[in-house]
Design a protein around this motif. Structure first.
Motif, PDB file in Angstrom:
ATOM      1  N   THR A  31       0.808  -1.221   0.000  1.00  0.00           N
ATOM      2  CA  THR A  31       0.000   0.000   0.000  1.00  0.00           C
ATOM      3  C   THR A  31       0.839   1.269   0.000  1.00  0.00           C
ATOM      4  O   THR A  31       0.291   2.367  -0.075  1.00  0.00           O
ATOM      5  CB  THR A  31      -0.930   0.017   1.222  1.00  0.00           C
ATOM      6  N   GLY A  32       2.170   1.122   0.109  1.00  0.00           N
ATOM      7  CA  GLY A  32       3.041   2.287   0.090  1.00  0.00           C
ATOM      8  C   GLY A  32       3.284   2.919   1.436  1.00  0.00           C
ATOM      9  O   GLY A  32       4.010   3.917   1.541  1.00  0.00           O
ATOM     10  N   ARG A  33       2.717   2.374   2.510  1.00  0.00           N
ATOM     11  CA  ARG A  33       2.918   2.944   3.837  1.00  0.00           C
ATOM     12  C   ARG A  33       4.308   2.667   4.386  1.00  0.00           C
ATOM     13  O   ARG A  33       4.747   3.340   5.308  1.00  0.00           O
ATOM     14  CB  ARG A  33       1.868   2.393   4.812  1.00  0.00           C
ATOM     15  N   PRO A  37      11.511   6.843   1.586  1.00  0.00           N
ATOM     16  CA  PRO A  37      11.735   7.906   0.598  1.00  0.00           C
ATOM     17  C   PRO A  37      13.222   8.160   0.359  1.00  0.00           C
ATOM     18  O   PRO A  37      14.060   7.930   1.235  1.00  0.00           O
ATOM     19  CB  PRO A  37      11.060   9.122   1.236  1.00  0.00           C
ATOM     20  N   ARG A  38      13.538   8.622  -0.819  1.00  0.00           N
ATOM     21  CA  ARG A  38      14.883   9.073  -1.163  1.00  0.00           C
ATOM     22  C   ARG A  38      14.892  10.593  -1.098  1.00  0.00           C
ATOM     23  O   ARG A  38      14.017  11.246  -1.672  1.00  0.00           O
ATOM     24  CB  ARG A  38      15.277   8.611  -2.564  1.00  0.00           C
ATOM     25  N   LEU A 266      11.117   7.622  11.468  1.00  0.00           N
ATOM     26  CA  LEU A 266      11.455   8.233  10.185  1.00  0.00           C
ATOM     27  C   LEU A 266      12.593   7.464   9.526  1.00  0.00           C
ATOM     28  O   LEU A 266      13.740   7.518   9.967  1.00  0.00           O
ATOM     29  CB  LEU A 266      11.863   9.693  10.405  1.00  0.00           C
ATOM     30  N   ARG A 267      12.253   6.747   8.472  1.00  0.00           N
ATOM     31  CA  ARG A 267      13.243   5.954   7.744  1.00  0.00           C
ATOM     32  C   ARG A 267      13.378   6.529   6.339  1.00  0.00           C
ATOM     33  O   ARG A 267      12.400   6.573   5.585  1.00  0.00           O
ATOM     34  CB  ARG A 267      12.799   4.490   7.683  1.00  0.00           C
ATOM     35  N   ALA A 268      14.573   6.973   5.993  1.00  0.00           N
ATOM     36  CA  ALA A 268      14.812   7.585   4.679  1.00  0.00           C
ATOM     37  C   ALA A 268      16.225   7.277   4.235  1.00  0.00           C
ATOM     38  O   ALA A 268      17.103   6.946   5.042  1.00  0.00           O
ATOM     39  CB  ALA A 268      14.590   9.091   4.749  1.00  0.00           C
ATOM     40  N   ARG A 269      16.443   7.393   2.942  1.00  0.00           N
ATOM     41  CA  ARG A 269      17.762   7.196   2.355  1.00  0.00           C
ATOM     42  C   ARG A 269      18.121   8.415   1.516  1.00  0.00           C
ATOM     43  O   ARG A 269      17.241   9.130   1.023  1.00  0.00           O
ATOM     44  CB  ARG A 269      17.791   5.943   1.466  1.00  0.00           C
ATOM     45  N   THR A 270      19.413   8.633   1.362  1.00  0.00           N
ATOM     46  CA  THR A 270      19.859   9.667   0.440  1.00  0.00           C
ATOM     47  C   THR A 270      19.738   9.134  -0.981  1.00  0.00           C
ATOM     48  O   THR A 270      19.506   7.942  -1.192  1.00  0.00           O
ATOM     49  CB  THR A 270      21.311  10.070   0.729  1.00  0.00           C
ATOM     50  N   ILE A 276      19.818   6.902   6.245  1.00  0.00           N
ATOM     51  CA  ILE A 276      20.064   7.980   7.210  1.00  0.00           C
ATOM     52  C   ILE A 276      19.800   7.408   8.595  1.00  0.00           C
ATOM     53  O   ILE A 276      18.653   7.216   8.999  1.00  0.00           O
ATOM     54  CB  ILE A 276      19.173   9.196   6.919  1.00  0.00           C
ATOM     55  N   ALA A 277      20.861   7.104   9.306  1.00  0.00           N
ATOM     56  CA  ALA A 277      20.749   6.387  10.570  1.00  0.00           C
ATOM     57  C   ALA A 277      21.937   6.708  11.463  1.00  0.00           C
ATOM     58  O   ALA A 277      22.962   7.227  11.012  1.00  0.00           O
ATOM     59  CB  ALA A 277      20.685   4.878  10.318  1.00  0.00           C
ATOM     60  N   THR A 278      21.796   6.373  12.736  1.00  0.00           N
ATOM     61  CA  THR A 278      22.900   6.459  13.685  1.00  0.00           C
ATOM     62  C   THR A 278      23.662   5.149  13.648  1.00  0.00           C
ATOM     63  O   THR A 278      23.064   4.077  13.808  1.00  0.00           O
ATOM     64  CB  THR A 278      22.382   6.723  15.105  1.00  0.00           C
ATOM     65  N   ARG A 279      24.969   5.218  13.474  1.00  0.00           N
ATOM     66  CA  ARG A 279      25.794   4.018  13.380  1.00  0.00           C
ATOM     67  C   ARG A 279      26.688   3.900  14.614  1.00  0.00           C
ATOM     68  O   ARG A 279      27.216   4.904  15.094  1.00  0.00           O
ATOM     69  CB  ARG A 279      26.620   4.044  12.093  1.00  0.00           C
ATOM     70  N   ALA A 280      26.880   2.676  15.073  1.00  0.00           N
ATOM     71  CA  ALA A 280      27.712   2.465  16.262  1.00  0.00           C
ATOM     72  C   ALA A 280      28.131   1.014  16.346  1.00  0.00           C
ATOM     73  O   ALA A 280      27.514   0.125  15.730  1.00  0.00           O
ATOM     74  CB  ALA A 280      26.958   2.864  17.526  1.00  0.00           C
TER      75      ALA A 280
END
Length: 450
Positions: A31-33, A37-38, A266-270, A276-280
Motif C-alpha cells: 500500500t506504500g505505507r 523515501p529518497r 522516520l526511515r529515509a535514504r539519500t 540515514i541512521a545512527t551508526r555504532a
C-alpha cells in the motif's frame, strides 16, 4: 512431554505473532505505507536549521570514544544553530579532558560537569543537561526548538540533523533508525546486534509507525520537540527523564504518547542509497553483551510494566506485550534447547520398541513441525533484512548468529529476572553502562590508510 508441549504451544503463539507483523509489513509495502523515501542530499546536508537544536550526550568513562564522536559531529553538522551539551561527572577527569580537546574552542560545545560523583543514572545526567539548556536559554533569551539524544559512541549521519529539524515541526517525538555495525573482530557477538537492528528498524518499527502506535525511543538518533520536553518535565517535578527507570529512553516515546503527543519513526535514504541512521559498534564480548541486554530486558519487560502499566488501543497493547515478552521467551527458548534434542535422542533410542515416545503424540508432532517451519521463516526474514543493509556475506552469517542471539537472550532473561527481584527488595537503580573501546570513524580512518 507436558513441558515440551507447554513450550511448543507458546512458541507457536509467538510465531503467529511474528507472522502477523510480517504480513502487516507486507501490506504496508504493497500500500506504500512502508515506502522509504529518497531525499536529495543537497536538501538535507549542511542546510541551516529552523532554530537552535540542542544535542544531549551523557557520558561516564567514555574518553576512548567521546573525542571521535564530537569531532565527527562538529565536522558533518556545520550548522551554527547547533549546540552539543556533553554531561561529564566531576570524578571522570579523562572524559572531561577528551571533551575539551575535541571541542577545540568550538562555541557550539557546552561541557556540563555534574556536581556529583558518577555514575548515578543516565537519566540523572540527562536531567542535568536539560537544566543547563534552560539556564542558557534564560541568559540568551532564545529557546531551542528541539532536543536530540545521542550516546558517546555514536557516529551521527550528516543528513540526520536537518531531517529531524523538519520532522519535529510535525511531530513531538521522532526516531531515526539505528545501525549496529558488524566489526570484523567480533562477527558473532557484536554481529548479532547488526541482524537484530536491521530487522527491527526496517520492519517492526515501520509497522508500528504505520499502525499509529507509540514509538519507543532508542536513546540515540531521536528528537523531542522542545515544548513536549517541558511538558514531560512538569509531569515529573521538573525532570523530564525518569531517574528511577533503567530504560528511560524506551519509556520516552510511550510517555509522550500518553500525554497525547505525536511520534514518528522516520526511515529515509539519500539519493545514493545510504540509510540515514545512527551508526555504532555494540559489545563484542559475551559478558558485556549479556549485561547490556539484561538492563534492556529488566527495564523494558519488567520495570516498565510497574511504571507504565497497560494503556492505549488494542494494537498498542499488543505491541507493548511484544516488548515485554523477553523473560518468557528466554524461558521457552531454554526449555526448547533442552528438550528438543532430548526428544530426538529418545525417538532414536526407542524406535521400534513398545515404549511410548513423546514425539509420537499427534498434537505435539504437529506443533513441532509448525514451529520448525516458523523457525525457517524467521531465519529467512533475518537473512533478508541483514543482506539488504550489509550484503550477502553478513546475511549468511546471520543464520548461525540466530543461535548466538538466542543464547544471549536466555542468559540475559534469567539475569534480568534476578535483578528485578533485587530491586523489589530495595536495590538502587545504577547506570550499568556498556564500556566502549572504539569509534566507527577511527576504524574507517584505519581502513582508508591501510
Amino acid at each position: 512431554m507436558e513441558l515440551l508441549l507447554f513450550a511448543a504451544v507458546f512458541i507457536a503463539i509467538g510465531m503467529i505473532d511474528e507472522l502477523a507483523v510480517d504480513f502487516a509489513y507486507l501490506w504496508c509495502r504493497i500500500t506504500g505505507r512502508a515506502h522509504t523515501p529518497r531525499v536529495i542530499r543537497d536538501s538535507v546536508e549542511d542546510v541551516p536549521l529552523g532554530g537552535m537544536a540542542a544535542v544531549f550526550i551523557p557520558t561516564w568513562r567514555e574518553d576512548a570514544v567521546i573525542g571521535a564522536t564530537l569531532a565527527h559531529a562538529l565536522e558533518v553538522w556545520p550548522q551554527r544553530e547547533l549546540r552539543l551539551y556533553v554531561g561529564c561527572y566531576r570524578n571522570d577527569a579523562e572524559t572531561i579532558a577528551s571533551v575539551v580537546a575535541a571541542a577545540r574552542a568550538d562555541e557550539r560545545v557546552r561541557l556540563v560537569v555534574l556536581g556529583a560523583d558518577g555514575p548515578t543514572s543516565k537519566a540523572h545526567c540527562l536531567n542535568r543537561l536539560y537544566q543547563a539548556l534552560r539556564e542558557d536559554e534564560a541568559r540568551s533569551g532564545s529557546k531551542a526548538h528541539m532536543v536530540v539524544l545521542h550516546d558517546a559512541e555514536d557516529m551521527v549521519d550528516r543528513a540526520a540533523l536537518p531531517l529531524l529539524d523538519r520532522a519535529t515541526g510535525h511531530a513531538d517525538f521522532v526516531q531515526l533508525p539505528v545501525m549496529a555495525l558488524p566489526p570484523s573482530d567480533s562477527r558473532w557477538i557484536a554481529g548479532h546486534y547488526a541482524d537484530e537492528f536491521a530487522e527491527a528498524h526496517a520492519k517492526n518499527m515501520v509497522v508500528r509507525d504505520a499502525l499509529g502506535c507509540a514509538i519507543p525511543g532508542a536513546g540515540v538518533g531521536c528528537a523531542i520537540a522542545r515544548g513536549m520536553l517541558d511538558r514531560l518535565a512538569r509531569q515529573e517535578g521538573g525532570q523530564p527523564f525518569a531517574v528511577t527507570a533503567l530504560t528511560e529512553d524506551y519509556e520516552l516515546g510511550l510517555r509522550i504518547d500518553a500525554l497525547g503527543g505525536s511520534s514518528r519513526f522516520l526511515r529515509a535514504r539519500t539519493e545514493d542509497g545510504r540509510l540515514i541512521a545512527t551508526r555504532a559498534y555494540f559489545p563484542s564480548e559475551l559478558v558485556t553483551s549479556v549485561r547490556q541486554k539484561t538492563r534492556w530486558v529488566h527495564g523494558i519487560a519488567l520495570q516498565s510494566w510497574d511504571r507504565l502499566g497497560w494503556s492505549g488501543s488494542l494494537v498498542q497493547r499488543c505491541m507493548t506485550l511484544r516488548d515485554r515478552r523477553g523473560p518468557l521467551a528466554a524461558l521457552l527458548l531454554f526449555i526448547a534447547y533442552l528438550l528438543v534434542p532430548a526428544t530426538l535422542v529418545s525417538s532414536l533410542v526407542f524406535q521400534g520398541s513398545d515404549v511410548a515416545n513423546a514425539a509420537d503424540a499427534p498434537l505435539l508432532r504437529m506443533l513441532l513441525i509448525a514451529t520448525f517451519a516458523g523457525l525457517l521463516w524467521r531465519i529467512a526474514m533475518r537473512v533478508l533484512f541483514t543482506t539488504r543493509e550489509f550484503g550477502i556475506a553478513e546475511g549468511l552469517r546471520s543464520i548461525p548468529r540466530v543461535l548466538v542471539s538466542n543464547v544471549i537472550a536466555i542468559m540475559s532473561g534469567r539475569r534480568a529476572l534476578m535483578a528485578y527481584i533485587r530491586t523489589l527488595r530495595g536495590a538502587p537503580v545504577v547506570w550499568d553502562k556498556t564500556e566502549h573501546k572504539v569509534h566507527p570513524t577511527i576504524v574507517i580512518t584505519r581502513e582508508k590508510t591501510a
